[in-house]
Scaffold this active site. Sequence first.
Site, short mmCIF file in Angstrom:
data_model
loop_
_atom_site.label_atom_id
_atom_site.label_comp_id
_atom_site.label_asym_id
_atom_site.label_seq_id
_atom_site.Cartn_x
_atom_site.Cartn_y
_atom_site.Cartn_z
N GLU A 97 43.04 35.49 29.62
CA GLU A 97 44.19 36.23 30.16
C GLU A 97 43.96 36.66 31.61
O GLU A 97 44.91 36.87 32.36
CB GLU A 97 44.47 37.46 29.28
CG GLU A 97 43.59 38.68 29.50
CD GLU A 97 42.16 38.55 29.01
OE1 GLU A 97 41.38 39.52 29.18
OE2 GLU A 97 41.80 37.49 28.46
N ASP B 216 30.86 37.86 57.68
CA ASP B 216 30.54 38.82 58.72
C ASP B 216 29.12 38.57 59.22
O ASP B 216 28.29 37.99 58.54
CB ASP B 216 30.64 40.25 58.18
CG ASP B 216 29.63 40.52 57.07
OD1 ASP B 216 29.50 39.67 56.17
OD2 ASP B 216 28.96 41.56 57.11
N HIS C 119 37.52 35.55 29.00
CA HIS C 119 38.83 36.16 29.24
C HIS C 119 39.84 35.16 29.79
O HIS C 119 40.04 35.07 31.01
CB HIS C 119 38.69 37.30 30.25
CG HIS C 119 38.04 38.53 29.73
ND1 HIS C 119 38.74 39.54 29.11
CD2 HIS C 119 36.73 38.91 29.73
CE1 HIS C 119 37.90 40.51 28.76
NE2 HIS C 119 36.67 40.15 29.13
N SER D 11 25.85 40.34 59.90
CA SER D 11 25.23 41.63 59.58
C SER D 11 23.73 41.40 59.42
O SER D 11 23.10 40.83 60.31
CB SER D 11 25.86 42.23 58.33
OG SER D 11 25.80 41.33 57.24
N CYS E 264 36.96 39.08 23.95
CA CYS E 264 35.85 39.91 24.43
C CYS E 264 35.60 41.08 23.47
O CYS E 264 35.10 40.87 22.38
CB CYS E 264 36.12 40.38 25.86
SG CYS E 264 34.64 41.03 26.67
#
Length: 488
Positions: free
Chosen positions: A455, A84, A453, A86, A332
């Site tokens: 998963e 964008d 992580h 901005s 974790c």
Amino acid sequence: LVVSAFASLPDVRGTWTPQLRDGSALVLVDLGTGRDRLGGSMLAQVRGEFGGTVPDLDDAERLTRLAAALGELRASGSVTAYHDRSDGGLWAAACEMAFAGAVGVELDVASVAALFTEELGVVLGVPADGVGDVLDALGRHGLGDLARVVGRTAADRRVRVVVGGTALLEEPLRDLAQAWDEVSWRIAGLRDNPGCADEEHAAFGADDDPGLSVRPSFDPADDVAAPYLNLGARPAVAILREQGVNSHVETAFAFDRAGFDTYDVHMTDLQAGRFDLSDPSVRGLVACGGFSYGDTLGAGEGWARSVLFNERLKDTFSAFFHRGDTFALGICNGCQMFAALADLIPGAEAWPRFTRNRSEQYEARLSMLEVLDSPSIFFSGMAGSQVPIAVAHGEGFANFSARGDETRVLRAARYVDNRGRVATAYPANPNGSPDGLTAVTTADGRFTAMMPHPERVQRNVQMSWTSGPVEQESPWLRMFRNARVWVG
């Protein structure tokens, strides 16, 4: 007034990022219709001025037409980068796209105001041979007069600006990246560990940084568990959670895909006897990630104490761990919990405690991980792989002063930098652990504890960045398939 909103998406494969690709043109869609108002802009602030008239959305219909056009472009796959316009205007947007893609940029605009106006608009990265199709699509939505090519990528890592036919600026991308990062660096130096802030700033925009990469030592599409999926047997895995744990659904999905029957097991189910870990059909136990008890008692510590201070549960966990036909994985918060239960886990005597990150902050990022040669059943056939993985923790520092033995611990994975070297500096090493250590295992390989992580990134589409086919499984699904192979 700040208005925010969120919505569920049925398909995230059309997600755009600011990562600019080599051989791209930059197309600006200017909802300000060339008025280039500078009121309240960063340029005006730097000059100590107000800047005159402020930008506005003079015709709301333009915004709805832009949304429709972007939907068509997304469906066609014509756009490869998006930003964008901005704060900082086109100048800031183009630089940030160049930083993300590690490529040079050449901008060509009519005026300084066009470079810095913060009128509503978007910048699209488009393959050079596809510019005509993109402009045609914008034209079909009544935006043809508002769209124009304002730049292109450069062969070197430099940013050049031409204004009204005159070359006004040429700077190395690295220098601009350092200037862009300076405010964040100074804030981090006051708020966080100053050493980590310095290391992150020094690394930002480095010319020799190749960026993230996916380098598995195996074929991720090879389903090693496939021979076991048609046997009619789906071994049971307890997906263990406690108050505050939040990764149980992704974890269950990964094990289900690998050929297991997964059971949602809350700690209260064990305390009340609604689930029995001594059942011989239960072959696996997975302690999931999250924030049990809000980490107020130390990450994973309260969860572990709910076992250690309950003699029946303590005996149940110990018996499960000592069965020769079981496996367990801590991810974790579950890794921290297992580390606190190490005295119950055979072969885990050298495991460390996982304590506050060196940065003194919660770390949520995509980090490069190397799988080491180890006995872990989860990493079988994966040694040598270097693949990005999701990191999300505040207490991941492998602290051998709290417990364990750094000389005897069996390492299963470590952080590496983008060049494939052991990560010793922040943020490539997000928690400051010695030698980038982030996963440990036991001599028989049945028990593994890891801070990142897998998963959450078992599919390529879940990665915030990947070079792999978006419709394909990621290399991390191999971990869960390996467990199914081990069970047999």
